[in-house]
Scaffold this motif. Structure first.
Motif, short mmCIF file in Angstrom:
data_model
loop_
_atom_site.label_atom_id
_atom_site.label_comp_id
_atom_site.label_asym_id
_atom_site.label_seq_id
_atom_site.Cartn_x
_atom_site.Cartn_y
_atom_site.Cartn_z
N ALA A 69 0.83 -1.20 0.00
CA ALA A 69 0.00 0.00 0.00
C ALA A 69 0.87 1.26 0.00
CB ALA A 69 -0.93 0.00 1.21
N ARG A 70 1.92 1.26 0.80
CA ARG A 70 2.84 2.41 0.82
C ARG A 70 3.46 2.62 -0.56
NH1 ARG A 70 5.56 0.28 6.22
NH2 ARG A 70 4.16 1.24 7.73
N ASN A 71 3.93 1.51 -1.16
CA ASN A 71 4.55 1.63 -2.48
C ASN A 71 3.57 2.15 -3.52
OD1 ASN A 71 6.96 0.68 -1.43
ND2 ASN A 71 6.60 -1.43 -2.08
N GLN A 72 2.33 1.68 -3.47
CA GLN A 72 1.32 2.18 -4.41
C GLN A 72 1.10 3.67 -4.20
OE1 GLN A 72 -2.32 -0.12 -4.64
NE2 GLN A 72 -3.45 1.63 -5.46
N GLY A 73 1.04 4.10 -2.95
CA GLY A 73 0.88 5.52 -2.66
C GLY A 73 2.05 6.35 -3.14
N ILE A 74 3.26 5.85 -2.95
CA ILE A 74 4.45 6.57 -3.41
C ILE A 74 4.42 6.73 -4.92
CG2 ILE A 74 6.96 6.37 -3.68
CD1 ILE A 74 6.94 5.11 -0.80
N LEU A 75 4.02 5.67 -5.64
CA LEU A 75 3.93 5.76 -7.10
C LEU A 75 2.89 6.77 -7.55
CD1 LEU A 75 4.31 1.98 -8.04
CD2 LEU A 75 5.96 3.83 -8.47
N ALA A 76 1.82 6.93 -6.79
CA ALA A 76 0.75 7.87 -7.16
C ALA A 76 1.02 9.30 -6.65
CB ALA A 76 -0.58 7.37 -6.59
#
Length: 163
Positions: A69-76
């Motif tokens: 979830a953190r990685n997805q947020g960082i990408l967005a």
């Protein structure tokens, strides 16, 4: 300086509304909040009901768990600086302004030491989340307003290649 605040959530309906209200009251002009969620409770409805245009709901689609979830947020994220919070964190209103000061002073990244109080029934449990000094150039201590430069300690781990 623009900030993106990422909140990974999983069944956080008890806390997320209060956290979002506190974030929307931050004393800073340029930030957004990305809630990356894989809940089975009503967390999505609470986030989507927030009317502040800086709050975005993202269903978790990139793997499972908090790290995904953190990685997805960082990408967005659209901000120059990424802040990752748990869903039950209430930041002081000056948090981003104070954090921005450290970046403008040349910090590559900032780790925050926090003191957490949990109220469980009539018992109050306190503990301190001490972050290892290995990972930062600075530790910013919110409770004391101290910014402490740290020595580079990577060379003290001969088995690791830090380059």
């Amino acid at each position: 300086m623009r900030f993106s605040i990422i909140i990974p959530t999983h069944n956080e309906s008890r806390d997320i509304g209060t956290t979002l209200r506190a974030l929307c009251a931050l004393d800073h002009d340029d930030f957004d909040v990305l809630v990356v969620d894989d809940s089975s409770d009503n967390t999505p409805q609470i986030v989507q009901a927030n009317e502040d245009e800086r709050v975005y709901y993202l269903p978790q689609t990139r793997g499972k768990g908090r790290s995904a979830a953190r990685n997805q947020g960082i990408l967005a994220a659209k901000g120059e600086i990424v802040v990752i919070l748990n869903a039950d964190v209430r930041l002081p209103s000056n948090f981003l302004r104070d954090l921005e000061c450290h970046y403008r002073s040349g910090a590559d990244y900032v780790l925050v030491e926090s003191r957490v109080s949990n109220h469980l029934g009539a018992t109050k449990h306190e503990y301190s989340n001490k972050l290892p000094k290995l990972f930062g150039t600075y530790i910013w201590d919110l409770s004391h307003g101290v910014c402490e430069p740290l020595a580079r300690t990577f060379s003290s781990f001969p088995d690791c290649d830090w380059n």
